[in-house]
Design a protein around this motif. Structure first.
Motif, PDB file in Angstrom:
ATOM      1  N   ARG A  52     -37.404   7.778 -75.760  1.00  0.00           N
ATOM      2  CA  ARG A  52     -37.652   6.292 -74.953  1.00  0.00           C
ATOM      3  C   ARG A  52     -37.541   6.919 -73.460  1.00  0.00           C
ATOM      4  O   ARG A  52     -38.278   6.236 -72.585  1.00  0.00           O
ATOM      5  CB  ARG A  52     -36.399   5.595 -75.364  1.00  0.00           C
ATOM      6  N   LEU A  53     -36.483   7.549 -73.145  1.00  0.00           N
ATOM      7  CA  LEU A  53     -36.406   8.039 -71.664  1.00  0.00           C
ATOM      8  C   LEU A  53     -37.611   8.786 -71.159  1.00  0.00           C
ATOM      9  O   LEU A  53     -37.961   8.432 -70.148  1.00  0.00           O
ATOM     10  CB  LEU A  53     -35.164   8.957 -71.390  1.00  0.00           C
ATOM     11  N   LYS A  54     -38.122   9.838 -71.656  1.00  0.00           N
ATOM     12  CA  LYS A  54     -39.143  10.384 -71.406  1.00  0.00           C
ATOM     13  C   LYS A  54     -40.612   9.459 -71.253  1.00  0.00           C
ATOM     14  O   LYS A  54     -41.197   9.799 -70.309  1.00  0.00           O
ATOM     15  CB  LYS A  54     -39.704  11.464 -72.442  1.00  0.00           C
ATOM     16  N   SER A  55     -40.630   8.458 -72.071  1.00  0.00           N
ATOM     17  CA  SER A  55     -41.614   7.290 -71.965  1.00  0.00           C
ATOM     18  C   SER A  55     -41.502   6.574 -70.582  1.00  0.00           C
ATOM     19  O   SER A  55     -42.370   6.295 -70.068  1.00  0.00           O
ATOM     20  CB  SER A  55     -41.680   6.449 -73.059  1.00  0.00           C
ATOM     21  N   ASP A  56     -40.307   6.135 -70.338  1.00  0.00           N
ATOM     22  CA  ASP A  56     -39.993   5.588 -69.106  1.00  0.00           C
ATOM     23  C   ASP A  56     -40.122   6.304 -67.975  1.00  0.00           C
ATOM     24  O   ASP A  56     -40.252   5.845 -66.644  1.00  0.00           O
ATOM     25  CB  ASP A  56     -38.376   5.107 -69.171  1.00  0.00           C
ATOM     26  N   ALA A  57     -39.980   7.571 -67.956  1.00  0.00           N
ATOM     27  CA  ALA A  57     -40.213   8.715 -66.814  1.00  0.00           C
ATOM     28  C   ALA A  57     -41.557   8.708 -66.462  1.00  0.00           C
ATOM     29  O   ALA A  57     -41.768   9.374 -65.332  1.00  0.00           O
ATOM     30  CB  ALA A  57     -39.621   9.781 -67.340  1.00  0.00           C
ATOM     31  N   ARG A  58     -42.483   8.234 -67.164  1.00  0.00           N
ATOM     32  CA  ARG A  58     -43.900   8.365 -66.818  1.00  0.00           C
ATOM     33  C   ARG A  58     -44.166   7.500 -65.487  1.00  0.00           C
ATOM     34  O   ARG A  58     -44.023   6.150 -65.511  1.00  0.00           O
ATOM     35  CB  ARG A  58     -44.634   7.889 -68.032  1.00  0.00           C
ATOM     36  N   ARG A  59     -44.280   7.952 -64.366  1.00  0.00           N
ATOM     37  CA  ARG A  59     -44.467   7.101 -63.160  1.00  0.00           C
ATOM     38  C   ARG A  59     -45.658   7.073 -62.458  1.00  0.00           C
ATOM     39  O   ARG A  59     -46.751   7.920 -62.848  1.00  0.00           O
ATOM     40  CB  ARG A  59     -43.400   7.718 -62.194  1.00  0.00           C
ATOM     41  N   GLY A  60     -45.813   6.186 -61.650  1.00  0.00           N
ATOM     42  CA  GLY A  60     -47.215   5.999 -60.695  1.00  0.00           C
ATOM     43  C   GLY A  60     -47.345   7.263 -59.738  1.00  0.00           C
ATOM     44  O   GLY A  60     -48.461   7.389 -59.471  1.00  0.00           O
ATOM     45  N   LEU A  61     -46.286   7.854 -59.351  1.00  0.00           N
ATOM     46  CA  LEU A  61     -46.447   8.862 -58.291  1.00  0.00           C
ATOM     47  C   LEU A  61     -46.272  10.209 -58.980  1.00  0.00           C
ATOM     48  O   LEU A  61     -45.300  10.615 -59.596  1.00  0.00           O
ATOM     49  CB  LEU A  61     -45.101   8.801 -57.175  1.00  0.00           C
ATOM     50  N   LEU A  62     -47.263  10.983 -58.781  1.00  0.00           N
ATOM     51  CA  LEU A  62     -47.308  12.383 -59.535  1.00  0.00           C
ATOM     52  C   LEU A  62     -46.074  13.330 -59.168  1.00  0.00           C
ATOM     53  O   LEU A  62     -45.713  13.998 -60.112  1.00  0.00           O
ATOM     54  CB  LEU A  62     -48.640  13.252 -58.874  1.00  0.00           C
ATOM     55  N   GLU A  63     -45.593  13.269 -57.830  1.00  0.00           N
ATOM     56  CA  GLU A  63     -44.436  14.086 -57.550  1.00  0.00           C
ATOM     57  C   GLU A  63     -43.282  13.587 -58.393  1.00  0.00           C
ATOM     58  O   GLU A  63     -42.713  14.316 -58.780  1.00  0.00           O
ATOM     59  CB  GLU A  63     -43.902  13.507 -56.089  1.00  0.00           C
ATOM     60  N   ASN A  64     -43.123  12.318 -58.838  1.00  0.00           N
ATOM     61  CA  ASN A  64     -41.817  11.897 -59.576  1.00  0.00           C
ATOM     62  C   ASN A  64     -42.261  12.350 -60.924  1.00  0.00           C
ATOM     63  O   ASN A  64     -41.161  13.081 -61.606  1.00  0.00           O
ATOM     64  CB  ASN A  64     -41.761  10.460 -59.622  1.00  0.00           C
ATOM     65  N   ASP A  65     -43.326  12.391 -61.488  1.00  0.00           N
ATOM     66  CA  ASP A  65     -43.703  12.848 -62.686  1.00  0.00           C
ATOM     67  C   ASP A  65     -43.248  14.419 -62.940  1.00  0.00           C
ATOM     68  O   ASP A  65     -42.569  14.912 -63.989  1.00  0.00           O
ATOM     69  CB  ASP A  65     -44.957  12.654 -63.159  1.00  0.00           C
ATOM     70  N   LEU A  66     -43.674  15.177 -62.080  1.00  0.00           N
ATOM     71  CA  LEU A  66     -43.469  16.495 -61.898  1.00  0.00           C
ATOM     72  C   LEU A  66     -41.919  16.936 -61.863  1.00  0.00           C
ATOM     73  O   LEU A  66     -41.423  17.717 -62.657  1.00  0.00           O
ATOM     74  CB  LEU A  66     -44.198  17.404 -60.839  1.00  0.00           C
ATOM     75  N   ILE A  67     -41.226  16.053 -61.072  1.00  0.00           N
ATOM     76  CA  ILE A  67     -39.586  16.454 -61.073  1.00  0.00           C
ATOM     77  C   ILE A  67     -38.990  16.014 -62.239  1.00  0.00           C
ATOM     78  O   ILE A  67     -38.259  16.753 -62.834  1.00  0.00           O
ATOM     79  CB  ILE A  67     -39.217  15.593 -59.695  1.00  0.00           C
ATOM     80  N   LEU A  68     -39.391  14.885 -62.728  1.00  0.00           N
ATOM     81  CA  LEU A  68     -38.844  14.394 -64.054  1.00  0.00           C
ATOM     82  C   LEU A  68     -39.206  15.485 -65.337  1.00  0.00           C
ATOM     83  O   LEU A  68     -38.229  15.590 -66.015  1.00  0.00           O
ATOM     84  CB  LEU A  68     -39.051  12.995 -64.380  1.00  0.00           C
ATOM     85  N   GLN A  69     -40.679  15.634 -65.435  1.00  0.00           N
ATOM     86  CA  GLN A  69     -40.790  16.839 -66.426  1.00  0.00           C
ATOM     87  C   GLN A  69     -40.239  17.991 -66.358  1.00  0.00           C
ATOM     88  O   GLN A  69     -39.477  18.517 -67.354  1.00  0.00           O
ATOM     89  CB  GLN A  69     -42.345  16.883 -66.192  1.00  0.00           C
ATOM     90  N   ARG A  70     -39.876  18.615 -65.094  1.00  0.00           N
ATOM     91  CA  ARG A  70     -39.097  19.716 -64.999  1.00  0.00           C
ATOM     92  C   ARG A  70     -37.688  19.518 -65.423  1.00  0.00           C
ATOM     93  O   ARG A  70     -36.969  20.424 -66.160  1.00  0.00           O
ATOM     94  CB  ARG A  70     -39.193  20.325 -63.654  1.00  0.00           C
ATOM     95  N   PHE A  71     -37.072  18.403 -65.283  1.00  0.00           N
ATOM     96  CA  PHE A  71     -35.826  17.890 -65.534  1.00  0.00           C
ATOM     97  C   PHE A  71     -35.522  18.164 -66.964  1.00  0.00           C
ATOM     98  O   PHE A  71     -34.930  18.610 -67.689  1.00  0.00           O
ATOM     99  CB  PHE A  71     -35.225  16.798 -64.796  1.00  0.00           C
TER     100      PHE A  71
END
Length: 89
Positions: free
Chosen positions: A10-29
């Motif tokens: 659920r958290l990973k699904s919520d982490a899909r964002r509109g800004l690529l930079e956020n996606d990359l940081i969250l995926q790395r985390f």
């Protein structure tokens, strides 16, 4: 206690964002810490993911140290720890 697979999903699904930079940081985390996240970490992440994309990015890259809607929550040690891990390069 670590997060269940359903909570992590659920958290990973919520982490899909509109800004690529956020996606990359969250995926790395999630790649680094996803299997070790506690329920408190999950709560902090949920609060962060409720922010709009620009406020979230400002926090993640350190452009801002706080946002008004989470000012009280950001004083907790668990919040500071999760934000520190998110900011790791």
């Amino acid at each position: 206690m670590t997060l269940s697979n359903a909570e992590l999903y659920r958290l990973k699904s919520d982490a899909r964002r509109g800004l690529l930079e956020n996606d990359l940081i969250l995926q790395r985390f999630f790649d680094r810490y996803g299997t070790h996240l506690s329920a408190e970490d999950g709560k902090v992440l949920s609060q962060l993911l409720a922010l709009d994309d620009n406020d979230l990015m400002d926090l993640l890259i350190g452009r801002k140290d706080s946002v008004a809607v989470l000012e009280k929550e950001m004083q907790s040690d668990s919040f500071k720890m999760v934000l520190q891990k998110l900011r790791e390069k």
